[in-house]
Design a protein around this motif. Structure first.
Motif, PDB file in Angstrom:
ATOM      1  N   LEU A   1      11.438  14.616  22.631  1.00  0.00           N
ATOM      2  CA  LEU A   1      12.799  15.050  22.326  1.00  0.00           C
ATOM      3  C   LEU A   1      13.385  16.924  22.322  1.00  0.00           C
ATOM      4  CD1 LEU A   1      14.376  12.687  20.156  1.00  0.00           C
ATOM      5  CD2 LEU A   1      14.975  12.843  22.339  1.00  0.00           C
ATOM      6  N   ASN A   2      14.244  17.242  22.500  1.00  0.00           N
ATOM      7  CA  ASN A   2      14.227  18.542  22.769  1.00  0.00           C
ATOM      8  C   ASN A   2      15.545  19.214  21.907  1.00  0.00           C
ATOM      9  OD1 ASN A   2      11.711  19.050  23.774  1.00  0.00           O
ATOM     10  ND2 ASN A   2      12.594  18.737  26.505  1.00  0.00           N
ATOM     11  N   TYR A   3      15.307  19.342  20.930  1.00  0.00           N
ATOM     12  CA  TYR A   3      16.383  20.144  20.069  1.00  0.00           C
ATOM     13  C   TYR A   3      16.749  20.795  20.319  1.00  0.00           C
ATOM     14  CZ  TYR A   3      20.462  20.004  16.380  1.00  0.00           C
ATOM     15  OH  TYR A   3      21.403  20.235  16.605  1.00  0.00           O
ATOM     16  N   GLN A   4      18.282  21.856  20.419  1.00  0.00           N
ATOM     17  CA  GLN A   4      18.347  23.737  20.530  1.00  0.00           C
ATOM     18  C   GLN A   4      18.717  23.412  18.773  1.00  0.00           C
ATOM     19  OE1 GLN A   4      19.740  25.834  24.101  1.00  0.00           O
ATOM     20  NE2 GLN A   4      21.300  26.722  22.924  1.00  0.00           N
ATOM     21  N   ALA A   5      17.907  24.572  18.563  1.00  0.00           N
ATOM     22  CA  ALA A   5      18.985  24.340  16.699  1.00  0.00           C
ATOM     23  C   ALA A   5      19.535  25.555  16.290  1.00  0.00           C
ATOM     24  CB  ALA A   5      17.295  24.302  16.341  1.00  0.00           C
ATOM     25  N   ASN A   6      19.371  26.012  17.850  1.00  0.00           N
ATOM     26  CA  ASN A   6      20.434  27.370  17.736  1.00  0.00           C
ATOM     27  C   ASN A   6      20.373  28.295  19.168  1.00  0.00           C
ATOM     28  OD1 ASN A   6      17.894  29.370  17.305  1.00  0.00           O
ATOM     29  ND2 ASN A   6      18.213  28.608  15.676  1.00  0.00           N
ATOM     30  N   ASN A   7      20.839  29.110  19.466  1.00  0.00           N
ATOM     31  CA  ASN A   7      20.517  29.895  20.894  1.00  0.00           C
ATOM     32  C   ASN A   7      19.423  30.858  21.049  1.00  0.00           C
ATOM     33  OD1 ASN A   7      21.925  31.333  19.954  1.00  0.00           O
ATOM     34  ND2 ASN A   7      23.584  31.877  20.511  1.00  0.00           N
ATOM     35  N   PHE A   8      18.812  30.501  20.638  1.00  0.00           N
ATOM     36  CA  PHE A   8      17.615  31.253  20.525  1.00  0.00           C
ATOM     37  C   PHE A   8      16.751  30.528  19.749  1.00  0.00           C
ATOM     38  CE2 PHE A   8      19.619  33.291  16.455  1.00  0.00           C
ATOM     39  CZ  PHE A   8      18.670  33.513  16.246  1.00  0.00           C
ATOM     40  N   GLY A   9      16.824  29.209  19.705  1.00  0.00           N
ATOM     41  CA  GLY A   9      15.539  28.464  19.056  1.00  0.00           C
ATOM     42  C   GLY A   9      15.213  27.025  19.807  1.00  0.00           C
ATOM     43  N   LEU A  10      13.930  26.465  19.892  1.00  0.00           N
ATOM     44  CA  LEU A  10      14.417  25.142  20.377  1.00  0.00           C
ATOM     45  C   LEU A  10      13.124  23.755  19.526  1.00  0.00           C
ATOM     46  CD1 LEU A  10      14.731  22.999  23.200  1.00  0.00           C
ATOM     47  CD2 LEU A  10      12.819  23.800  24.049  1.00  0.00           C
ATOM     48  N   ILE A  11      13.454  23.219  19.779  1.00  0.00           N
ATOM     49  CA  ILE A  11      12.289  22.356  18.647  1.00  0.00           C
ATOM     50  C   ILE A  11      12.369  21.196  19.462  1.00  0.00           C
ATOM     51  CG2 ILE A  11      12.118  20.684  16.281  1.00  0.00           C
ATOM     52  CD1 ILE A  11      13.990  22.074  14.569  1.00  0.00           C
TER      53      ILE A  11
END
Length: 406
Positions: free
Chosen positions: A362-372
Motif C-alpha cells: 500500500l502506498n499512502y501520500q501523507a502530504n504532497n512531499f512525503g510518501l509512506i
C-alpha cells in the motif's frame, strides 16, 4: 515445496497494512525540484525504511530473522538546453542490521547521460553508470552458504551505452544503432571470485517500420561478447558470443493497452567446445492493460540463455510476472504482484530452480512531499539441489521525503 507463510510474521503484516489505511498515501508521487542560477533542475530525495526478514541468509533450515534499517539519499540534476539535455544522478543506500554488524553495508550509485539532437532526424544518446555494491550473505557467490561465510562480497560494475537514431519516431521508418561496454569486478574472496570477473561488449541495430496506426514493427539484431578475465583451473573457458535476432512490435493502439513484444532466435556460442552452446527460441514482452483510469495491470515475460554466476554452462531462463496497481483515491494506492522464474542449468550439474514470489503493498501520500509505503514480500525457491531451496517473508515500511511538488 508449496509457498507458505510463517505464522509469526503474518500478524506484523496485518498491523502494518492496517496502520497504513488509517494514515494519509499516494496514488502517484512526484518529487519536487528547484532550479539553480545556472539552469540546472535539482531533485533531492531521501528514503528511510524498516523491515523484518525471517530468513536473512536464505537457508533451507535453521532460518535466522533480522530487523533491517535502511537509508537511501539521492539527488538528480538535469540541464535542458533546447532539445538537448544533460543529467547526473548520485545516490547511496545503507542497510543496518540489528545483529551481526558484518552484514551492514553502504552502496554507491553514480549515473550520467547526454541527449543530443543534431537535427530532428539525427539523435545521439550516451548513458553511463558506475556502482560500488555488495552481495548480502546467502546471495550471489555465497548462494546456499549464507550461514557459513562471515563476510559480505564486494564488487564494482560500470556500464556505458551509446545510441544513434536516424529518423524520428513518427517517421515511416527509423534506424537505431547501439554499442556498449559493461564490466564487473569483484573485490574480495579472490580465490573464487577472480573467475567471475568479466567484460561484455555490445553492438546492435534496430529497424522500425511505422504502420501509422499507433503501432511500430521492428527487427532487432544484437551481439554480446562475454570475456572472462581469469581462466578457471579446469582450463575450460567461459568466453562466449551471444547473438539475438528478434522480430517484434510496440503499440499504443487503444486507450486500454500499450506494450512491446519481440520474438526470435538466440545463439550463444562458447569459445571452448567442451561447453554446451545454446541455439533456440528467445522472447521478451511487456504489456500494460488499463481497463479503468485508476486501475492498471502489467504483464511481463521473457526467455533467454544467460550466464550462470556459479556453475553450469548456461541457464535457460523463463520468467513470467503480473502486477496490479489500483488507485483507491488521490492519496491511496494498492500494489499486488506475482512472478515465476524457471532456471534450467546446462552442463554436468543438471540443476533446475523454480522461484515463486509475490508482493502486497500500500502506498499512502501523507502530504504532497512525503510518501509512506508498506509491503509484504513472499518468496519460495525450489531446487533439485537441497542447499539452494528456501522460503522467506519480508515485512517492511518505507518513508520517502522530497521537496514539495509544484
Amino acid at each position: 515445496m508449496q509457498m507458505h507463510t510463517k505464522k509469526s510474521v503474518i500478524p506484523c503484516a496485518v498491523v502494518l497494512l492496517s496502520a497504513t489505511l488509517s494514515a494519509p498515501a499516494s496514488a502517484e508521487f512526484t518529487p519536487g525540484s528547484f532550479m539553480t542560477k545556472d539552469g540546472a533542475e535539482i531533485t533531492p530525495v531521501l528514503q528511510t525504511g524498516l523491515s523484518v526478514n525471517d530468513n536473512v541468509f536464505n537457508t533451507p533450515t535453521d532460518e535466522e530473522s533480522r530487523v533491517i534499517w535502511t537509508i537511501s539519499p539521492g539527488v538528480a540534476a538535469v540541464i535542458d538546453d533546447g532539445p538537448d539535455s544533460y543529467k547526473l544522478n548520485v545516490g547511496t543506500s545503507s542497510s543496518l542490521y540489528n545483529k551481526d554488524s558484518v552484514d551492514n553495508f553502504t552502496q554507491v550509485n553514480l549515473g550520467a547521460g547526454v541527449h543530443k539532437e543534431l537535427t530532428s532526424r539525427h539523435v545521439f544518446d550516451i548513458n553511463g553508470t558506475a556502482d560500488w555494491l555488495y552481495e548480502p550473505r546467502g546471495t550471489g557467490l555465497t548462494q546456499g552458504l549464507g550461514d557459513i561465510v562471515d563476510e559480505l562480497i564486494k564488487y564494482q560494475q560500470q556500464d556505458i551505452t551509446g545510441t544513434y537514431k536516424f529518423g524520428s519516431q513518427t517517421s515511416k521508418a527509423q534506424l537505431e544503432l547501439v554499442s556498449g561496454f559493461y564490466s564487473k569486478k569483484y573485490q574480495n574472496f579472490r580465490a573464487t571470485s577472480q573467475y567471475r570477473d568479466y567484460d561484455k561488449t555490445l553492438v546492435g541495430a534496430k529497424g522500425y517500420y511505422n504502420t501509422q496506426a499507433a503501432t511500430r514493427m521492428f527487427v532487432e539484431v544484437t551481439r554480446d561478447d562475454f570475456r572472462y578475465d581469469v581462466l578457471e583451473s579446469s582450463g575450460v573457458s567461459r568466453n562466449s558470443d551471444d547473438i539475438k535476432v528478434l522480430f517484434g512490435m510496440e503499440w499504443e493502439a487503444t486507450s486500454l493497452t500499450s506494450g512491446t513484444f519481440k520474438l526470435g532466435y538466440q545463439n550463444k556460442d562458447f569459445d571452448d567446445n567442451q561447453r554446451e552452446s545454446f541455439s533456440g527460441l528467445s522472447w521478451e514482452a511487456g504489456i500494460t492493460w488499463q481497463p479503468l483510469t485508476y486501475s492498471t495491470f502489467d504483464f511481463t515475460t521473457s526467455r533467454a540463455a544467460t550466464d550462470p554466476l556459479l556453475e553450469g554452462d548456461y541457464i535457460k531462463e523463463s520468467t513470467y510476472g503480473v502486477k496490479w496497481k489500483h488507485d483507491w483515491s488521490d492519496y491511496l494506492a494498492s500494489v499486488a504482484s506475482v512472478s515465476y522464474i524457471d532456471e534450467q542449468y546446462t552442463g554436468d550439474i543438471g540443476r533446475n530452480d523454480k522461484t515463486k514470489s509475490a508482493r502486497l503493498g500500500l502506498n499512502y501520500q501523507a502530504n504532497n512531499f512525503g510518501l509512506i509505503s508498506t509491503y509484504v514480500d513472499f518468496i519460495d525457491k525450489n531446487s533439485n539441489q537441497p542447499l539452494i531451496e528456501f522460503d522467506r517473508v519480508i515485512v517492511g515500511v518505507n518513508f520517502t521525503f522530497a521537496l514539495k511538488a509544484n
